[in-house]
Structure formats: C-alpha cells, structure tokens
Scaffold this motif. Structure first.
Motif, short mmCIF file in Angstrom:
data_model
loop_
_atom_site.label_atom_id
_atom_site.label_comp_id
_atom_site.label_asym_id
_atom_site.label_seq_id
_atom_site.Cartn_x
_atom_site.Cartn_y
_atom_site.Cartn_z
N MET A 75 8.48 -17.67 3.52
CA MET A 75 9.02 -18.87 2.91
C MET A 75 8.22 -19.27 1.66
N ALA A 78 9.49 -17.05 -1.08
CA ALA A 78 10.83 -17.49 -1.46
C ALA A 78 10.75 -18.62 -2.48
N GLU A 81 9.22 -17.21 -5.97
CA GLU A 81 10.03 -16.30 -6.78
C GLU A 81 11.28 -16.94 -7.36
N LEU A 82 11.62 -18.15 -6.94
CA LEU A 82 12.81 -18.80 -7.50
C LEU A 82 12.59 -19.06 -8.99
N SER A 132 22.31 -21.96 4.63
CA SER A 132 21.30 -21.36 3.74
C SER A 132 21.72 -19.93 3.42
N THR A 134 19.92 -15.88 1.80
CA THR A 134 18.80 -15.11 1.27
C THR A 134 19.32 -14.17 0.19
N THR A 159 20.09 -21.72 -4.49
CA THR A 159 19.22 -21.38 -3.36
C THR A 159 18.17 -22.46 -3.12
N ASP A 163 18.23 -23.89 0.65
CA ASP A 163 17.07 -23.62 1.50
C ASP A 163 16.28 -24.89 1.79
N PHE A 249 7.27 -23.35 1.94
CA PHE A 249 8.27 -23.28 0.87
C PHE A 249 7.90 -24.23 -0.26
N ALA A 344 16.33 -14.12 5.61
CA ALA A 344 15.01 -14.74 5.76
C ALA A 344 15.08 -16.17 6.29
N ALA A 345 15.83 -17.05 5.59
CA ALA A 345 15.89 -18.45 6.00
C ALA A 345 16.53 -18.58 7.38
#
Length: 668
Positions: A75, A78, A81-82, A132, A134, A159, A163, A249, A344-345
C-alpha cells in the motif's frame, strides 16, 4: 549415522525462507510461460507450498508477520507510484471517474452481497473491494507508448480517489463490526485523523527535504528514513483506530514527490518490494486457498456473482465517464482495462476483513476467483485497447529529468544547484554527465569519478535525487546529445565561458554543437563573479506570443527557483513591447508588473542591468536570436553580472546533425 527428513511443515528458518524465495523465483518464469499476470501466479504458488497444498510451510508465525509487512509495503508503494502531476492536470475527469468507478460498483456490490445472504457490514466491505482497483495492466500501456493518453492519466488519477475511499470504508466498517463505532469514536477519530493526515502530508515532505539535504545524504540512510516513515505512519494510523494500511498508503502519497521515479532511492524501494516484501504478502494470501472450499458449489456461485458484479460495475462506470467527458471508444475501453483488475487493494481489504472476523476463509476463496478472472479480463482488454489509443504529445515538467554536463570543478557545483532546484520542485531527477574521449587514460577517469561523486553529494545536499552518467564518446557534444536522448531529458543545463572569437559561432563550439543536436529546453549560464542581489528578466517581442512550456515559462520558473535558493532576492521584469497576455502571465506567476522599455534588447540590458544582477533572457532557438544573445547582449551585461539564457526546445535535428562542430565553449 541415520538421516531423517525434516517434518512438515518446516520450522527451520533457513528451510522456510528457501521455500518462499524459491517460489518467488519460479513465479516470473511461470507467469511468462502461462501468460498469466505474475501476481496471480505468486498467489497460486502460495497455495502450492502452503498448508492446504504440499504443506511445506505453515502460514502462522513468521510467514504471517512477513505477509503483514508486505501488505503495508504494497500500500505504501501504491501511494508512492501514483502520478500526482497527471492527477492535477486531469483533476476534473479523474475526480469524476473516481466517483463513478467507486460509487457504481459499491452500490452493485452491496446489493449482490446482501442478496447472497451476507450481513450489512460484510456486504459493504466486499463492495468496497470491487470499488477499488489495481493498475495491473498499466505496464501494457507503457510498452505501447500510450500511457500519457488522457484516458490512462484519468484512470491513474481516479485510483487515488477509489483506493483512499475504499480504505476509509474498510476502517469504518472494521470499527463498526468491533462495536467501537460510537459518538466518542467519531469525536476522537476525526481530529486524530486530521492530525495524522496533516502531519504526513505537510510534515513528511518537509522532514524528508531537511533530512535528505543534511544528515541523510548517504543512500542507505535515505532508504532507512523512508522505511521509518512508512512503519511509523502505519502505526500511528492503527493507534488512532483505523487500519495500518491506510497510514501506509498515506505515507506513500506524502513522500510521492520526495522519491522521484527513476532515482536511486526509488530503485531500492522497488527492488526490495518487488523481489521480497510484496511477493511474501501474495504467498501468505495464497496459503488461504483451500481447494475443497474453492470447488464447493456455494463458493463458485458466490465467486461468480462477485465476478460479474465487479466487471459490470467497472464497465458501467467507464461507459458513464466516457459519455460524460466525451471519450472515444478506445479510450473507454482503456479506462475499463485499467480499472477492472482486482488485486492489491482487494487482497488488502479481504485480509483485514478476515483478521477482524468480518468474513471467513470461504469468502476469501471466492474473492480469489474474482481476482483471477478480472485480471485475465483486464489483461485481454489492455492488449487490445493499448494499441488503439493515439500516442499523445505529453507536456512535461522542466524538472522531471535534468541533464547537467560537467567538466569544470569550479563551475560544476553552481550548475548542479540550479538543476537540483528544478528537480526538487518537480519531484524529478538530476543526471550529471561526464564525457570522456575514447583514448582517455585511467588518471583522467579517476578525476572524473571523483568529480562525479562530489556532484552527487551537491545534488543530495540540495534535497534532490541524482543518478550520474560517465560516458565514453567521440566528442563532448556527441556524448551530451546521446545522453539527452537516452535519459529522456526534460531540461539541459550548460555552463558557458563567455564570448567566442569565432564570428560564425554563437556560444562556442561545444554548446553550439549540443544545441544543434538536441530538442530539449536548455539553460545556458554565464557566471559574472558578483554575488547576485537582484534577478532581472528581460523579455523581447520574439517570445511574446509563446504559449505553454516555452522560453518565457522556463525563465519564470528559473527566477522563482533561483530566488528561493539564494535567499529571496527581488525579481524585476522588463519588456520592450507592451503585451497584455505576458503582463497577465507575469502577474499570475510572479505577482509582478512588467516594466516597459521600448529600446533594442541589448540597449535595454545595458541601461537596466547592474553589476550585481542575474540577467535572465528567454529566447528562441533559431540561429539569429542565439547569435544576438551571445554577442551583443553579453557585451551589454555589466562586468560582474551573470547571464542566464533560457532557450526553447528547438526543432528536431536534421539526419546529419550528429556530424559537425568541434571546439570549446562549455564551462560546465
């Protein structure tokens, strides 16, 4: 001496890790051979080695702990990398699609789960899983070169919405199930969450900037800082009553700009995550699979209903967003392909739900069916629509990848600080490049390596990430030009010694050769020697009609970053033509008025500039303007003043542009 095989499941730490790492090692090859997403293969291998498969490893104990660490790491990555720039640029569409692709599956998911006999809270939790998504198929669009398309950027931005909302739903549902959803909970949660969020979003970037520029210049210390930030934020989230994965996150989002993609720090984070922590979480999840349960008619029915719900919800959301925002068919298909995959989520939510007792292992097995099918459907859709999307011309930030050729140890720190200011502001990367001819001896290479090491420290002390290039090439200009192309530079920073004796040259052989061979915005800097006490931007009519990321915008951003770097010196702007558009732009960007001096550019500089000024001159990249700057304008600059020329990206070089000029001229 008798030899006894160890009892199953293994209890020896060495054997446990041997099995787990071997499974991770096998996953990549099996995924390619079976043409399945690697995430699915790792989960299936977890089942194979787990208690309901071969029974080699038990889930309880060390595997469960490592799986939890992997979940937090997943997380965190995640959030890290957004692409926040894409989210900001497409915020209207991203927010709109984010709401649709969360709300529609949420409504359908809650209704379908209630129809299957689940209670309200488990139904809401399961619905949040389908709400959500991925970005499993994002690499497909990267390989196709269409990742900059507005549909892809919109879905990536959405996302953040889906998320974050799904994790908040999970936190509230888990507390409600535990009987803690009281007025006192809300009265303590909301202020506590506001404090933790503000501390992470506002405090972590500042703390990272201070630490990276000071005691944390060593790369291992930077990595450890990021790990501490991850686990402390996750622990604080759990302490105030929400799930730790929400904190993880949040930490990723907070450090998003402090850890640029492509930098050495991000490479270390990705390496540890993709090779160990995240696969361990997936293996631990796979160990929950029970074939007897998975093949049970009830599980297959539940998995089938969940799968149809998840696919239908995401498809309806993509169609609605396409209609609302005017997207074409291939773009709608791309949005569906990117948002449909549950991985993932979803895994994070169901594992937390299992741990708190909201759902049972039968439901987890049904969810794994959903993950498998949606990943396959999303992969098939991505392979089709990624090739149908038009390849966009993406507007890049100047500081994404800043290439700085270095040769002179005295001027190199100044160039690196300027480059670092751009990279730090845009969450980018500084690439110092040292070019050496093919016949270089070992002594010169050692000196270049020492300079390289020193300049990496300069960038890090300025709070920027740096990755150096030591290049052996036929000439300096060829080495620089090749590096610009290979590194996909967004900005080139060149040092300049001053006027050249050649009448045909502009800045001198090396700089002229580089400008002829590259198509990237460029800063050419001449250091006058005096300490800068004012920044003077001088604008002529040639850049008045510019729009977007041209030389005027580069000059504005340079002035802003230099002022911040050297301690808030004043900025003044002078133009020789009164243009309403430029006046509005300068007022908007710098909160300044534009002074008007209608004389010729070199006369304006001579009359207005002081010996303690940094004169910034935006100019076009054509030969006439460059030669005028390098001759008449430089002579007009007072002794002691510095000159910085902001050059627009020129037209692409001609096919024979890699032959050509020789000689000096560069000071970097």
């Amino acid at each position: 001496m008798s030899f006894e095989l160890p009892a199953l499941p293994f209890h020896d730490a060495g054997l446990i890790f041997a099995v787990l790492t071997a499974a991770i090692l096998l996953a990549s090859g099996l995924a390619r051979r079976l043409r399945l997403p690697e995430i699915i293969v790792v989960v299936l291998l977890g089942f194979a080695v787990g208690p309901t498969g071969l029974g080699l490893v038990g889930r309880a104990g060390v595997v469960e702990v490592l799986g939890t660490v992997g979940l937090l790491y997943l997380m965190f990555v995640a959030g890290l990398e957004l692409d926040l720039d894409d989210f900001i640029a497409n915020r209207r569409d991203s927010v709109g699609f984010g709401v649709l692709t969360f709300a529609i599956p949420m409504l359908l998911g809650t209704g379908s789960a209630l129809a299957l006999g689940y209670d309200v809270l488990p139904s809401i939790l399961l619905a949040s899983c389908w709400a959500s998504h991925t970005l499993v198929t994002y690499p497909t669009f990267q390989r196709a070169g269409t990742f900059g398309n507005r549909a892809v950027a919109t879905t990536v931005g959405a996302t953040i919405i889906t998320d974050t909302a799904a994790l908040l739903v999970l936190a509230v549902v888990a507390r409600a199930f535990q009987g803690a959803l009281t007025p006192a909970f809300w009265l303590t949660l909301l202020p506590s969450m506001a404090v933790v969020t503000a501390g992470a979003v506002l405090g972590l970037p500042r703390l990272a900037r201070w630490y990276f520029a000071g005691p944390g210049q060593a790369r291992n210390l930077r990595f450890l800082f990021v790990m501490v930030a991850l686990f402390v934020t996750a622990s604080l989230a759990e302490l105030i009553g929400i799930e730790a994965i929400v904190g993880a996150f949040l930490a990723g989002l907070a450090l998003n700009r402090s850890v640029p993609n492509g930098g050495a720090l991000m490479e270390r984070i990705d390496f540890l995550g993709s090779s160990l922590f995240i696969p361990l979480f997936l293996l631990a999840t796979g160990m929950l699979i029970d074939v007897a349960v998975l093949t049970d008619p009830r599980t297959l029915l539940v998995g089938g209903v969940f799968t149809v719900t998840a696919i239908l919800g995401k498809l309806l959301a993509a169609l609605a967003a396409g209609k609302l925002f005017g997207y074409r068919g291939a773009e709608v298909g791309a949005m569906f392909a990117l948002s449909n995959a549950q991985a993932a989520a979803t895994l994070a939510a169901v594992i937390v739900g299992l741990n708190v007792g909201l759902i049972d292992t039968d439901t987890v097995n049904a969810v794994i069916v959903v993950i498998l099918v949606t990943c396959l459907v999303a992969s098939t859709a991505a392979n089709r629509y990624a090739l149908e999307l038009p390849k966009p011309v993406r507007s890049r930030q100047f500081g994404e990848v800043v290439v700085v050729p270095l040769a002179n140890p005295r001027s190199a720190p100044r160039l690196m600080r300027l480059a670092s200011a751009f990279a730090r502001a845009d969450g980018g990367l500084v690439v110092p490049v040292l070019v050496s001819p093919s016949e270089t001896d070992e002594e010169l290479l050692d000196r270049l390596r020492e300079l390289d090491h020193d300049m990496i420290e300069v960038a890090q002390s300025a709070g920027a990430e740096a990755r150096s290039v030591l290049r052996i090439d036929a000439s300096a200009e060829l080495g620089i030009a090749h590096t610009v192309v290979e590194q996909r530079a967004s900005l080139l920073v060149l040092g300049w010694k001053g006027a050249t004796s050649s009448r045909r040259a502009s800045f001198g052989g090396i700089i002229d050769g580089v400008l002829a061979r590259t198509a990237v915005p460029t800063l050419v800097t001449f250091e006058g020697g005096e300490r800068t006490q004012r920044i003077l931007i001088v604008i002529d009519e040639s850049v008045m009609i510019e729009r977007g990321q041209g030389p005027l915008q580069l000059a504005i951003e340079t002035a802003r970053y230099v002022r911040s770097d050297i301690g808030g010196v004043p900025i003044e702007v002078i133009g020789n033509v009164d243009d309403a558009g430029v006046t509005r732009r300068i007022r908007r960007e710098l909160d300044l008025a534009v002074g008007i001096d209608e004389r010729r550019l070199s006369i304006v500089v001579k009359g207005q500039a002081r010996s303690t000024d940094l004169v910034i001159l935006p100019t076009k990249a054509d030969e006439a303007h460059l030669r005028a700057v390098a001759t008449r304008v430089l002579r007009a600059v007072p002794t002691g003043a510095s000159l910085l020329v902001a050059v627009a990206a020129p037209a692409p070089a001609l096919p024979d542009a890699l032959g050509g000029a020789k000689g000096g001229g560069a000071a970097g």
